[in-house]
Design a protein around this motif. Structure first.
Motif, PDB file in Angstrom:
ATOM      1  N   GLY A 211      44.003  47.556  34.950  1.00  0.00           N
ATOM      2  CA  GLY A 211      45.218  46.826  34.629  1.00  0.00           C
ATOM      3  C   GLY A 211      46.015  47.420  33.683  1.00  0.00           C
ATOM      4  N   ALA A 212      47.246  46.786  33.091  1.00  0.00           N
ATOM      5  CA  ALA A 212      48.201  47.540  32.411  1.00  0.00           C
ATOM      6  C   ALA A 212      47.860  48.144  31.331  1.00  0.00           C
ATOM      7  CB  ALA A 212      49.461  46.694  32.149  1.00  0.00           C
ATOM      8  N   ASP A 224      48.201  61.944  35.695  1.00  0.00           N
ATOM      9  CA  ASP A 224      49.500  62.163  36.318  1.00  0.00           C
ATOM     10  C   ASP A 224      49.714  60.969  37.250  1.00  0.00           C
ATOM     11  OD1 ASP A 224      50.112  64.963  35.596  1.00  0.00           O
ATOM     12  OD2 ASP A 224      48.085  65.139  36.566  1.00  0.00           O
ATOM     13  N   LEU A 225      48.740  60.352  38.025  1.00  0.00           N
ATOM     14  CA  LEU A 225      48.775  59.193  39.045  1.00  0.00           C
ATOM     15  C   LEU A 225      47.782  58.346  38.388  1.00  0.00           C
ATOM     16  CD1 LEU A 225      48.494  60.965  42.571  1.00  0.00           C
ATOM     17  CD2 LEU A 225      50.881  60.578  41.172  1.00  0.00           C
ATOM     18  N   VAL A 226      48.390  56.963  38.049  1.00  0.00           N
ATOM     19  CA  VAL A 226      47.541  55.940  37.509  1.00  0.00           C
ATOM     20  C   VAL A 226      47.612  54.651  38.598  1.00  0.00           C
ATOM     21  CG1 VAL A 226      47.219  54.324  35.707  1.00  0.00           C
ATOM     22  CG2 VAL A 226      47.779  56.962  35.379  1.00  0.00           C
ATOM     23  N   SER A 227      46.471  54.172  39.104  1.00  0.00           N
ATOM     24  CA  SER A 227      46.448  53.122  40.154  1.00  0.00           C
ATOM     25  C   SER A 227      46.041  52.023  39.401  1.00  0.00           C
ATOM     26  CB  SER A 227      45.719  53.445  41.152  1.00  0.00           C
ATOM     27  OG  SER A 227      45.544  52.389  41.819  1.00  0.00           O
ATOM     28  N   MET A 228      46.564  50.889  39.507  1.00  0.00           N
ATOM     29  CA  MET A 228      46.194  49.653  38.693  1.00  0.00           C
ATOM     30  C   MET A 228      45.928  48.597  39.695  1.00  0.00           C
ATOM     31  SD  MET A 228      49.524  49.468  35.965  1.00  0.00           S
ATOM     32  CE  MET A 228      50.633  49.838  37.212  1.00  0.00           C
ATOM     33  N   ARG A 229      44.636  48.204  39.614  1.00  0.00           N
ATOM     34  CA  ARG A 229      43.924  47.139  40.447  1.00  0.00           C
ATOM     35  C   ARG A 229      44.150  47.308  41.909  1.00  0.00           C
ATOM     36  NH1 ARG A 229      44.058  41.617  37.757  1.00  0.00           N
ATOM     37  NH2 ARG A 229      41.942  41.564  38.496  1.00  0.00           N
ATOM     38  N   SER A 230      44.520  46.373  42.710  1.00  0.00           N
ATOM     39  CA  SER A 230      44.778  46.214  44.296  1.00  0.00           C
ATOM     40  C   SER A 230      45.397  45.061  44.486  1.00  0.00           C
ATOM     41  CB  SER A 230      43.682  46.169  44.904  1.00  0.00           C
ATOM     42  OG  SER A 230      42.816  44.823  44.836  1.00  0.00           O
ATOM     43  N   ASP A 231      46.050  45.180  45.655  1.00  0.00           N
ATOM     44  CA  ASP A 231      46.838  43.979  46.170  1.00  0.00           C
ATOM     45  C   ASP A 231      46.163  42.947  46.184  1.00  0.00           C
ATOM     46  OD1 ASP A 231      45.206  44.811  48.388  1.00  0.00           O
ATOM     47  OD2 ASP A 231      47.042  45.157  50.069  1.00  0.00           O
ATOM     48  N   ALA A 232      44.759  42.949  46.515  1.00  0.00           N
ATOM     49  CA  ALA A 232      44.029  41.759  46.551  1.00  0.00           C
ATOM     50  C   ALA A 232      43.831  41.197  45.315  1.00  0.00           C
ATOM     51  CB  ALA A 232      42.504  42.127  47.242  1.00  0.00           C
ATOM     52  N   LEU A 234      45.569  41.565  42.616  1.00  0.00           N
ATOM     53  CA  LEU A 234      46.871  41.118  41.987  1.00  0.00           C
ATOM     54  C   LEU A 234      47.097  39.668  42.586  1.00  0.00           C
ATOM     55  CD1 LEU A 234      48.918  44.233  41.873  1.00  0.00           C
ATOM     56  CD2 LEU A 234      48.002  42.874  39.967  1.00  0.00           C
ATOM     57  N   LEU A 235      46.885  39.534  43.895  1.00  0.00           N
ATOM     58  CA  LEU A 235      47.037  38.200  44.555  1.00  0.00           C
ATOM     59  C   LEU A 235      46.147  37.336  43.935  1.00  0.00           C
ATOM     60  CD1 LEU A 235      48.429  36.373  46.865  1.00  0.00           C
ATOM     61  CD2 LEU A 235      46.545  37.336  48.111  1.00  0.00           C
ATOM     62  N   ARG A 236      45.049  37.430  43.505  1.00  0.00           N
ATOM     63  CA  ARG A 236      43.841  36.474  43.219  1.00  0.00           C
ATOM     64  C   ARG A 236      44.255  36.468  41.851  1.00  0.00           C
ATOM     65  NH1 ARG A 236      39.851  39.922  43.257  1.00  0.00           N
ATOM     66  NH2 ARG A 236      39.578  39.425  45.728  1.00  0.00           N
ATOM     67  N   GLY A 237      44.838  37.249  40.992  1.00  0.00           N
ATOM     68  CA  GLY A 237      45.140  36.617  39.674  1.00  0.00           C
ATOM     69  C   GLY A 237      46.470  36.019  39.746  1.00  0.00           C
ATOM     70  N   ALA A 238      47.325  36.305  40.437  1.00  0.00           N
ATOM     71  CA  ALA A 238      48.679  35.510  40.165  1.00  0.00           C
ATOM     72  C   ALA A 238      48.283  33.797  40.918  1.00  0.00           C
ATOM     73  CB  ALA A 238      49.608  36.001  41.270  1.00  0.00           C
ATOM     74  N   LEU A 243      47.544  28.189  39.126  1.00  0.00           N
ATOM     75  CA  LEU A 243      46.605  26.957  39.212  1.00  0.00           C
ATOM     76  C   LEU A 243      46.287  26.490  37.706  1.00  0.00           C
ATOM     77  CD1 LEU A 243      44.667  27.552  42.416  1.00  0.00           C
ATOM     78  CD2 LEU A 243      46.271  25.804  41.883  1.00  0.00           C
ATOM     79  N   ARG A 244      46.040  27.505  36.777  1.00  0.00           N
ATOM     80  CA  ARG A 244      45.679  27.129  35.483  1.00  0.00           C
ATOM     81  C   ARG A 244      46.897  26.641  34.622  1.00  0.00           C
ATOM     82  NH1 ARG A 244      43.083  32.428  35.251  1.00  0.00           N
ATOM     83  NH2 ARG A 244      44.909  33.204  34.537  1.00  0.00           N
ATOM     84  N   ALA A 245      47.844  27.009  35.315  1.00  0.00           N
ATOM     85  CA  ALA A 245      49.418  26.393  34.656  1.00  0.00           C
ATOM     86  C   ALA A 245      49.521  25.034  35.115  1.00  0.00           C
ATOM     87  CB  ALA A 245      50.428  27.182  34.946  1.00  0.00           C
TER      88      ALA A 245
END
Length: 247
Positions: A211-212, A224-232, A234-238, A243-245
């Motif tokens: 993550g960030a 030089d290149l930094v990848s953060m997590r995945s589309d799956a 990030l979708l799961r987290g959002a 739902l928590r909200a």
């Protein structure tokens, strides 16, 4: 600027500018990859090793990603020359090869990205050809203690684009398990060994992060290149957050 010129410019400047940010595309849906690219990621890594994609998806994914201004990288399932060449034929700007542990393995993978007489790649005039094949296009993954031990030799391979650290597999190889703590001394020493070897060799240092916060830390270490997590992920987290909200 033509597509080939875009590829050459992006790859040729990857070590020279600020950190470039990306994420993994693991869902078998090009629309999801396109949405991720639209958010401003510099690159998406289309994952054929662990993602829900097949070879038939790759051309569609690479077009969707590059059409909105991001660079499509492709992680092949394994270190074989046919897979490397096919990923380039289907539009990968660069290939990422998992589980490399020696300089000889890295040399074979680099050769698979280059046409004779420099390499062994078979000519397939579909999407990956012309000027773009005169630049380095192979990132090899170091994911084991053995790879770290041989990193200087790997980084010095002629024609290599760079090294991509797989931190979870590295943690497993170091005996820390998959849930290692970021910054754990032996793991962090191994990561620093890789990024320092890349800097000495003048090649790209890349890494996957959770993550960030970790991504920012890795950028400060010189990646030089930094990848953060995945589309799956990030979708799961959002989805979980909204739902928590409401609950």
């Amino acid at each position: 600027m033509t597509r080939d010129e875009q590829v050459v410019a992006w790859l040729g400047s990857a070590c020279a500018g600020p950190t470039r940010w990306g994420t993994f595309a693991v869902l078998g849906e090009p629309g999801a990859a396109e949405i991720m690219a639209e958010q401003g990621f510099d690159f998406l890594l289309v994952d054929l090793q662990h993602g829900l994609l097949d070879w038939a998806d790759v051309a569609t994914f690479t077009r969707a990603i590059e059409n909105v201004g991001a660079a499509p990288l492709v992680r092949v399932p394994s270190g074989d020359a046919a897979s490397v060449g096919r990923a380039l034929d289907l539009g990968a700007w660069a290939v990422v090869v998992p589980m490399i542990e020696t300089g000889e393995q890295a040399r074979q993978m680099v050769a698979a990205t280059q046409y004779p007489p420099r390499g062994t790649r078979s000519f397939g005039p579909f999407r990956g050809r012309a000027a773009a094949d005169d630049v380095a296009r192979c990132l090899v993954m170091i994911e084991t203690a053995a790879g770290v031990d041989n990193v200087a030799e790997i980084a010095a391979v002629d024609g290599i684009l760079g090294i991509f650290v797989g931190p979870t597999d590295l943690g497993l190889s170091l005996g820390l398990g998959s849930a290692y703590e970021v910054g754990e001394p032996s793991h962090d020493d191994a990561v620093r060994t890789v990024v320092e070897a890349c800097a000495r060799a003048g090649v790209i240092a890349a890494i996957q992060t959770a993550g960030a916060a970790e991504a920012t830390m890795r950028a400060s270490q010189g990646f030089d290149l930094v990848s953060m997590r995945s589309d799956a992920a990030l979708l799961r987290g959002a989805a979980a957050e909204i739902l928590r909200a409401v609950h």
